[in-house]
Structure formats: C-alpha cells, structure tokens
Motif scaffolding. Structure first.
Motif, short mmCIF file in Angstrom:
data_model
loop_
_atom_site.label_atom_id
_atom_site.label_comp_id
_atom_site.label_asym_id
_atom_site.label_seq_id
_atom_site.Cartn_x
_atom_site.Cartn_y
_atom_site.Cartn_z
N VAL A 146 -7.90 1.70 4.54
CA VAL A 146 -8.54 0.43 4.90
C VAL A 146 -7.83 -0.71 4.17
O VAL A 146 -7.04 -0.49 3.26
CB VAL A 146 -10.05 0.42 4.54
N ARG A 147 -8.16 -1.92 4.59
CA ARG A 147 -7.71 -3.10 3.88
C ARG A 147 -8.77 -4.18 4.07
O ARG A 147 -9.20 -4.42 5.21
CB ARG A 147 -6.36 -3.57 4.43
N LYS A 148 -9.21 -4.78 2.97
CA LYS A 148 -10.15 -5.90 3.12
C LYS A 148 -9.44 -6.99 3.90
O LYS A 148 -8.23 -7.21 3.73
CB LYS A 148 -10.60 -6.42 1.75
N ALA A 149 -10.19 -7.68 4.75
CA ALA A 149 -9.60 -8.67 5.65
C ALA A 149 -8.86 -9.77 4.89
O ALA A 149 -7.88 -10.31 5.40
CB ALA A 149 -10.67 -9.26 6.55
N ASP A 150 -9.29 -10.10 3.70
CA ASP A 150 -8.67 -11.18 2.94
C ASP A 150 -7.75 -10.68 1.83
O ASP A 150 -7.36 -11.44 0.96
CB ASP A 150 -9.74 -12.09 2.36
N ALA A 151 -7.39 -9.40 1.85
CA ALA A 151 -6.58 -8.81 0.78
C ALA A 151 -5.22 -8.37 1.32
O ALA A 151 -5.05 -8.13 2.51
CB ALA A 151 -7.30 -7.62 0.16
N LYS A 152 -4.27 -8.25 0.41
CA LYS A 152 -2.93 -7.79 0.77
C LYS A 152 -2.79 -6.28 0.62
O LYS A 152 -2.08 -5.64 1.38
CB LYS A 152 -1.88 -8.50 -0.09
N ASN A 153 -3.46 -5.71 -0.37
CA ASN A 153 -3.30 -4.28 -0.65
C ASN A 153 -4.13 -3.42 0.29
O ASN A 153 -5.31 -3.69 0.52
CB ASN A 153 -3.73 -3.96 -2.09
N ALA A 154 -3.50 -2.39 0.80
CA ALA A 154 -4.22 -1.36 1.54
C ALA A 154 -4.86 -0.43 0.51
O ALA A 154 -4.39 -0.32 -0.62
CB ALA A 154 -3.28 -0.60 2.44
N LEU A 155 -5.93 0.22 0.90
CA LEU A 155 -6.65 1.10 -0.01
C LEU A 155 -6.89 2.44 0.67
O LEU A 155 -7.05 2.52 1.89
CB LEU A 155 -8.01 0.50 -0.38
N LEU A 156 -6.94 3.48 -0.14
CA LEU A 156 -7.41 4.79 0.31
C LEU A 156 -8.83 4.91 -0.20
O LEU A 156 -9.08 4.75 -1.39
CB LEU A 156 -6.53 5.91 -0.25
N VAL A 157 -9.77 5.14 0.72
CA VAL A 157 -11.17 5.24 0.32
C VAL A 157 -11.74 6.59 0.72
O VAL A 157 -11.24 7.26 1.63
CB VAL A 157 -12.03 4.12 0.95
N GLU A 158 -12.79 6.98 0.02
CA GLU A 158 -13.52 8.20 0.32
C GLU A 158 -14.72 7.80 1.16
O GLU A 158 -15.49 6.93 0.79
CB GLU A 158 -13.98 8.85 -0.97
N GLY A 159 -14.85 8.45 2.30
CA GLY A 159 -15.95 8.15 3.21
C GLY A 159 -15.45 8.13 4.64
O GLY A 159 -14.30 8.45 4.92
N TYR A 160 -16.31 7.76 5.54
CA TYR A 160 -15.94 7.71 6.95
C TYR A 160 -16.62 6.52 7.61
O TYR A 160 -17.60 5.98 7.12
CB TYR A 160 -16.35 9.01 7.67
N LEU A 161 -16.08 6.12 8.74
CA LEU A 161 -16.69 5.09 9.59
C LEU A 161 -16.53 5.55 11.03
O LEU A 161 -15.40 5.77 11.48
CB LEU A 161 -16.01 3.73 9.39
N GLN A 162 -17.62 5.72 11.73
CA GLN A 162 -17.59 6.13 13.13
C GLN A 162 -17.62 4.87 13.99
O GLN A 162 -18.68 4.43 14.42
CB GLN A 162 -18.78 7.03 13.45
N LEU A 163 -16.45 4.29 14.22
CA LEU A 163 -16.35 3.04 14.97
C LEU A 163 -15.73 3.28 16.34
O LEU A 163 -14.78 4.05 16.46
CB LEU A 163 -15.48 2.03 14.23
N LYS A 164 -16.25 2.60 17.32
CA LYS A 164 -15.66 2.58 18.66
C LYS A 164 -15.48 1.13 19.05
O LYS A 164 -16.33 0.28 18.79
CB LYS A 164 -16.56 3.29 19.66
N SER A 165 -14.35 0.86 19.70
CA SER A 165 -14.01 -0.53 20.02
C SER A 165 -14.32 -0.90 21.46
O SER A 165 -13.73 -1.81 22.02
CB SER A 165 -12.53 -0.78 19.73
N ASN A 166 -15.27 -0.18 22.08
CA ASN A 166 -15.71 -0.58 23.41
C ASN A 166 -17.23 -0.54 23.47
O ASN A 166 -17.88 0.19 22.73
CB ASN A 166 -15.07 0.29 24.50
N ASN A 167 -17.79 -1.33 24.36
CA ASN A 167 -19.25 -1.44 24.47
C ASN A 167 -19.91 -0.13 24.87
O ASN A 167 -21.04 0.15 24.46
CB ASN A 167 -19.61 -2.52 25.50
N ASN A 168 -19.22 0.69 25.67
CA ASN A 168 -19.82 1.93 26.19
C ASN A 168 -20.32 2.86 25.09
O ASN A 168 -21.28 3.58 25.28
CB ASN A 168 -18.82 2.69 27.07
#
Length: 185
Positions: A146-168
């Motif tokens: 991940v990377r915070k929207a206002d940060a330069k550094n990418a990060l490795l994080v522990e956890g998950y996010l179940q995201l879908k980029s469509n309305n369906n």
C-alpha cells in the motif's frame, strides 16, 4: 542435570521483548462509526461511491443510491483500521508498478485509491491499495503493498482489503424478501 540447568539458564537470558507493529491508521479504530462515505477510484472504471444515508442505510451513490451490502462495507472499514505496518518499501515512483501502488488514474494502473470520509467531508483515511504479497513467515495473515495517498514511500502491511472497483460487487441483492407463506397460488 547439568544440561537441564544450562537450558533453563539460557532460556532465562533470552530476550523477552515482543515487537509491536504500528497500525497504519491508528486514529481510524476510534472513528469507524464516523465513516459516512467510501470512494474507490481505479483506472478505466467509474468511481464507486458508497454513502451512508439518513437512517443509517448504506447506498451506492454512483448507482442511483441502490442499497449496498453493509457487511462488505463494515469489513472494508474494520480491515483498514487494523492494517499493521511490517516494512517501509521504495519511494522511487519508477518502482511503484512492481508493487501495484502507482497512481490509480495512470494508464494501465491496477491500483485502487480508497478514501474514507466523515459527514463533513473530511478524509479519515486515504490509501492506494496495491498487490497482495505471499506470506512466507508461517503465519496465516495476508500481506499487502500500500501507499498512503499523500506519502512517497510504499509500505508492506499485514492484513487484507476486499475491494472491488465496480458497482456490481456492492449491490444488496435481497432488496425485497417476501416469505413464501405470504405468497398465494
């Protein structure tokens, strides 16, 4: 007896510190109930906008306020509040595509920009979500770049996010539920 005594002595001298992992958004855990809007941006797809309506019902604002799946929304907010930082990665924008944390609006980008806001429109958390990483440490917790929207550094994080980029993926499918006993022949 000497071997057992040596083992006990060696064990008592071993470091007893446990490394605490820093939470990515520590203030979010106390504000999960303040989230009233979730926006997901991706390349090539229209934005998914989930909005908490009056009365507490969640709707897909980007789909004419169709009812949204509350369990999925709750899972995203709770999962985001529980992400733990494992390591700081690159700050070189040329390497972002390898981790999937490039600008979500760039051509051929596979990353997603997730933004959680409160009722006043203040962003509570904004995160560019990249690729998952296989966990080689033996525990079953998934890892994610991940990377915070206002940060330069990418990060490795522990956890998950179940995201879908469509309305369906966010539609509540059981809008009308009429029990069979109320239906006549």
């Amino acid at each position: 007896v000497i071997v057992i005594t040596a083992a006990l002595f060696d064990h008592s001298r071993a470091p007893q510190t446990k490394i605490e992992k820093e939470t990515l958004f520590p203030e979010l855990a106390n504000r999960v109930n303040d989230v009233t809007k979730i926006q997901i941006k991706s390349s090539g797809n229209p934005d998914v906008i989930l909005q908490k309506m009056e009365g507490g019902q969640w709707a897909i604002q980007s789909a004419d306020n169709y009812p949204a799946l509350f369990d999925k929304i709750k899972d995203v907010v709770i999962s985001l509040s529980q992400l733990k930082i494992l390591a700081t990665k690159t700050d070189n924008p040329k390497l972002y595509p390898e981790l999937g944390v490039e600008d979500p609006e760039a051509d051929n980008s596979r990353s997603l920009l997730l933004t959680l806001s409160d009722q006043s429109g203040t962003a509570l958390a904004s995160l560019i979500v990249g690729k998952p990483r296989k966990n080689n440490t033996g525990n079953n917790r998934p890892n994610l770049y991940v990377r915070k929207a206002d940060a330069k550094n990418a990060l490795l994080v522990e956890g998950y996010l179940q995201l879908k980029s469509n309305n369906n993926a966010w539609y509540e499918r059981n809008v009308i539920n009429i029990p069979a006993s109320r239906v006549q022949d």
